[in-house]
Scaffold this motif. Structure first.
Motif, PDB file in Angstrom:
ATOM      1  N   LEU A 203      61.465  13.400  55.986  1.00  0.00           N
ATOM      2  CA  LEU A 203      61.374  12.988  57.279  1.00  0.00           C
ATOM      3  C   LEU A 203      62.152  11.829  57.212  1.00  0.00           C
ATOM      4  CD1 LEU A 203      60.786  13.427  60.194  1.00  0.00           C
ATOM      5  CD2 LEU A 203      58.716  12.234  59.654  1.00  0.00           C
ATOM      6  N   GLY A 204      63.466  11.467  57.881  1.00  0.00           N
ATOM      7  CA  GLY A 204      63.968  10.392  57.753  1.00  0.00           C
ATOM      8  C   GLY A 204      64.449   9.586  59.252  1.00  0.00           C
ATOM      9  N   TYR A 205      64.021   8.495  59.503  1.00  0.00           N
ATOM     10  CA  TYR A 205      64.459   7.478  60.519  1.00  0.00           C
ATOM     11  C   TYR A 205      65.785   6.638  60.272  1.00  0.00           C
ATOM     12  CZ  TYR A 205      60.119   9.176  62.670  1.00  0.00           C
ATOM     13  OH  TYR A 205      59.378  10.103  63.329  1.00  0.00           O
ATOM     14  N   TYR A 206      66.715   6.868  60.760  1.00  0.00           N
ATOM     15  CA  TYR A 206      67.968   5.905  60.989  1.00  0.00           C
ATOM     16  C   TYR A 206      68.029   5.196  62.153  1.00  0.00           C
ATOM     17  CZ  TYR A 206      72.709   4.417  60.695  1.00  0.00           C
ATOM     18  OH  TYR A 206      73.767   3.684  60.856  1.00  0.00           O
ATOM     19  N   ILE A 207      67.747   3.898  62.115  1.00  0.00           N
ATOM     20  CA  ILE A 207      67.523   3.116  63.267  1.00  0.00           C
ATOM     21  C   ILE A 207      68.575   2.131  63.345  1.00  0.00           C
ATOM     22  CG2 ILE A 207      65.958   1.624  64.891  1.00  0.00           C
ATOM     23  CD1 ILE A 207      63.783   3.321  63.660  1.00  0.00           C
ATOM     24  N   VAL A 208      69.386   2.045  64.349  1.00  0.00           N
ATOM     25  CA  VAL A 208      70.287   0.871  64.644  1.00  0.00           C
ATOM     26  C   VAL A 208      69.789  -0.232  65.675  1.00  0.00           C
ATOM     27  CG1 VAL A 208      72.812   0.152  64.957  1.00  0.00           C
ATOM     28  CG2 VAL A 208      72.315   2.423  63.893  1.00  0.00           C
TER      29      VAL A 208
ATOM     30  N   GLY B 260      70.932  -4.892  62.664  1.00  0.00           N
ATOM     31  CA  GLY B 260      71.059  -4.222  61.630  1.00  0.00           C
ATOM     32  C   GLY B 260      70.735  -2.823  61.791  1.00  0.00           C
ATOM     33  N   GLU B 261      70.741  -1.987  60.359  1.00  0.00           N
ATOM     34  CA  GLU B 261      70.571  -0.530  60.459  1.00  0.00           C
ATOM     35  C   GLU B 261      69.743  -0.289  59.303  1.00  0.00           C
ATOM     36  OE1 GLU B 261      74.677   0.238  61.127  1.00  0.00           O
ATOM     37  OE2 GLU B 261      74.587   1.435  59.043  1.00  0.00           O
TER      38      GLU B 261
END
Lengths: 229, 369
Positions: free
Chosen positions: B313-318, B300-301
């Motif tokens: 401040l963002g983190y986009y994690i896949v 998921g992501e």
């Protein structure tokens, strides 16, 4: 490719060191992970097999709930089969747009639906897939206090339309995606590398770019050393 | 404005990367007409360490300390964002006690970050004294962090699922003592600066960025609030229990350097308010949620963002279901905010350019990652 064979030695000590200090939560998994880290090649393809469905709706576990509401309905009405896969994984709405409609959808989101802040543009590389790149747009609306993700799948070499003419902030964000993945945005006013040196060859965040890999010619010419390793 | 100067000779000046007032290795190529700035071009990447690439070759747990090296003056915020993102992927939530301790440390760190900004920015403008005052107070915060986790800057204070360490003996008292001590000091800084004629003239009306421009450029944090937009992720999309605290979002009116300064000053006071409430509400209980030893989030992501001292401040994690993230993307506030420099600097003087870079509050470790 020869770099891959060099990786195990480089990585194992590092991984073990990392787990050495008693503070680390779990020495065991860290040690487990070192071999895994040592072979990113077999590691990466494995996900790529399930990923066909994986990044979109997660594969075997229960599929994420559909994203329902006025926005998906409006977008579907406006763009028909160009937009799809409206899901809300972990409560986060996202959808997929066909490459040729991306720019129109962004325009519509900004002008009609009030998504006036482009948070981020980035990419994900899926080397085993025919459409090798996901280009991700994160958009936020101040009025609706809503954040959505838009995903465009492109083949290597395909050029998604730049959205700099809609959001100025896309300028650097798209430059970074180009710098790291080699995704070229058509119509970008100033598509240069941004973090890597201008003359660098290769795109570091692609999966086939090893973690120890570098542009040796650039290093030798500009730093006067044999290699950065 | 620029057109009238076209006939005279333009000068291209290179500022940095090793320039004391660019706060790190930022190189700005400035096109000048006399002392007037016609345009700027930022050259960045000198501190690029490939954080996102490293993430793909580390386990979720192993990568956590790396994020501290981005915005190293607010490392607690970086860690909080990363932990929240992985927790979201895992579908777990930190325990109530852990959440409150996180808020306390994050807000203390916000004060430390703003203090460092204030001191160095005042130095850029030509006031040396505030730097020493700010460093003196910042020391209290760093001491608390050091006592808590052993590190002062790159703290790695939080763990996925909660906290590694229980608070130390006297933690609450020290936090409250800092709050009591700090408020009069903040007034002292304002006494030195807010009414100071040199300070006002260097800041007022310089580097204006309207709310509409902020949105177009994706500029967030104190900068968009200074432009009058009452938007703070802690209020707009609360995380870590921020909805339980009573605090105000300070805003400015003109979006110039001076408003950004005032907003940051007020934010420090609001942080003190939050810390006091959090210490009073600190519940007992476990500090770690049930998290598996080997962190293996399902496929998921997610994109999770927090209000860091510099902005969103963002983190986009896949996740591909393995022990290592398939992709980690950091959405850095400094990087995005810096892009608006050209817009703000056009038409100003070279000396103002230094002030504008100052109030943008960038940390090059985060710009370049």
């Amino acid at each position: 490719m020869s770099l891959d064979s060099a990786m195990p030695e480089e990585q194992k000590p590092e991984g073990v060191q990392g787990s050495g200090p008693a503070r680390s939560e779990s020495p065991q998994p860290a040690a487990d992970a070192a071999p895994a880290a040592a072979a990113p090649k077999p590691e990466a393809p494995k996900p790529a097999a399930p990923p066909k469905p994986a990044p979109k709706p997660p594969a075997p576990p229960p599929p994420p709930p559909d994203w329902e509401g006025d926005l998906p309905t409006a977008l579907k009405a406006e763009f028909g089969d160009k937009v799809s896969e409206f899901i809300a994984y972990q409560g986060q709405p996202s959808f997929v747009v066909a490459q040729d409609a991306a720019h129109q959808v962004v325009t519509s989101l900004r002008d009609i639906h009030g998504f006036d802040y482009l948070v981020d543009v980035t990419a994900v590389h899926w080397p085993k897939r025919d459409e090798a790149f996901d280009v991700i747009y994160v958009l936020y609306s101040f009025v609706r206090n809503e954040r959505i993700r838009m995903k465009v799948r492109i083949k290597d070499g395909q050029k998604p339309a730049s959205v700099v003419d809609r959001y100025v902030t896309a300028n650097w964000l798209e430059r970074e995606a180009y710098d790291m993945f080699g995704v070229e945005f058509a119509g970008h006013p100033d598509l240069r590398r941004i973090l890597m040196p201008d003359e660098w060859t290769g795109y570091p965040l692609r999966k086939d770019y090893g973690i120890l890999e570098m542009d040796n010619r650039w290093v030798q010419e500009n730093l006067g050393i044999e290699s950065g390793q | 404005m620029a057109e009238t100067y076209l006939d005279s000779t333009e000068l291209v000046l290179n500022m940095g990367p090793q320039h004391p007032s660019t706060h790190g290795v930022l190189r700005v190529i400035v096109k000048l007409d006399g002392e007037k700035v016609l345009g700027t071009d930022c050259v960045i990447g000198y501190l690029h360490r490939g954080v996102e690439k490293i993430a793909e070759n580390r386990t979720y747990t192993q990568f956590a300390p790396y994020v501290d090296r981005m915005d190293y003056v607010a490392s607690v915020s970086n860690g909080l964002g990363y932990c929240l993102a992985v927790e979201k992927l895992l579908g777990v939530e930190a325990t109530p006690r852990a959440q409150v301790v996180r808020v306390i440390l994050t807000e203390l760190n916000r004060i430390a970050s703003h203090l460092l900004w204030l001191g160095t920015h005042a130095l850029d403008i030509g006031a040396i004294t505030p730097l020493f005052y700010c460093m003196r107070e910042r020391e209290y915060v760093l001491n608390i962090l050091e006592k808590y986790c052993g590190a002062r800057l790159t703290t790695h204070a939080f763990r996925i699922g909660g906290l590694q360490y229980e608070t130390y003996e006297g933690f609450e008292q020290e936090c409250l003592a800092f709050c009591d001590m700090f408020l009069p000091k903040a007034d002292e800084y304002e006494e030195l600066l807010t009414g100071n004629r040199i300070w006002v003239e260097r800041m007022r009306g310089v580097g204006i960025l309207s709310a509409a421009d902020c949105k177009a450029y994706g500029v967030t944090g104190p900068m968009i609030r200074a432009a009058g937009e009452k938007w703070d992720l802690r209020k707009a999309q609360p995380y870590s229990g921020y909805q339980n605290y009573d605090f105000d979002i300070p805003t400015g009116e003109f979006g110039d350097n001076f408003d950004r300064y005032l907003v940051r000053m007020e934010e420090m006071r609001q942080s003190v308010r939050i810390v006091r409430q959090a210490v009073a509400a600190l519940p007992a209980g476990p500090i770690m949620a049930k998290v598996p030893k080997v962190i293996k989030p399902p496929v998921g992501e997610v994109y999770v963002s927090i209000e860091a001292p510099k902005g969103e401040l963002g983190y986009y994690i896949v996740s591909d279901g393995s022990t290592q993230p398939y992709r980690v993307r950091v959405r850095p506030p400094s990087f995005v905010n810096l892009q608006a420099l050209d817009k703000m600097a056009k038409g100003c003087l070279v000396a103002d350019l230094v002030a504008i870079i100052g109030t943008t509050d960038i940390v090059l470790g985060e710009v370049d990652r």
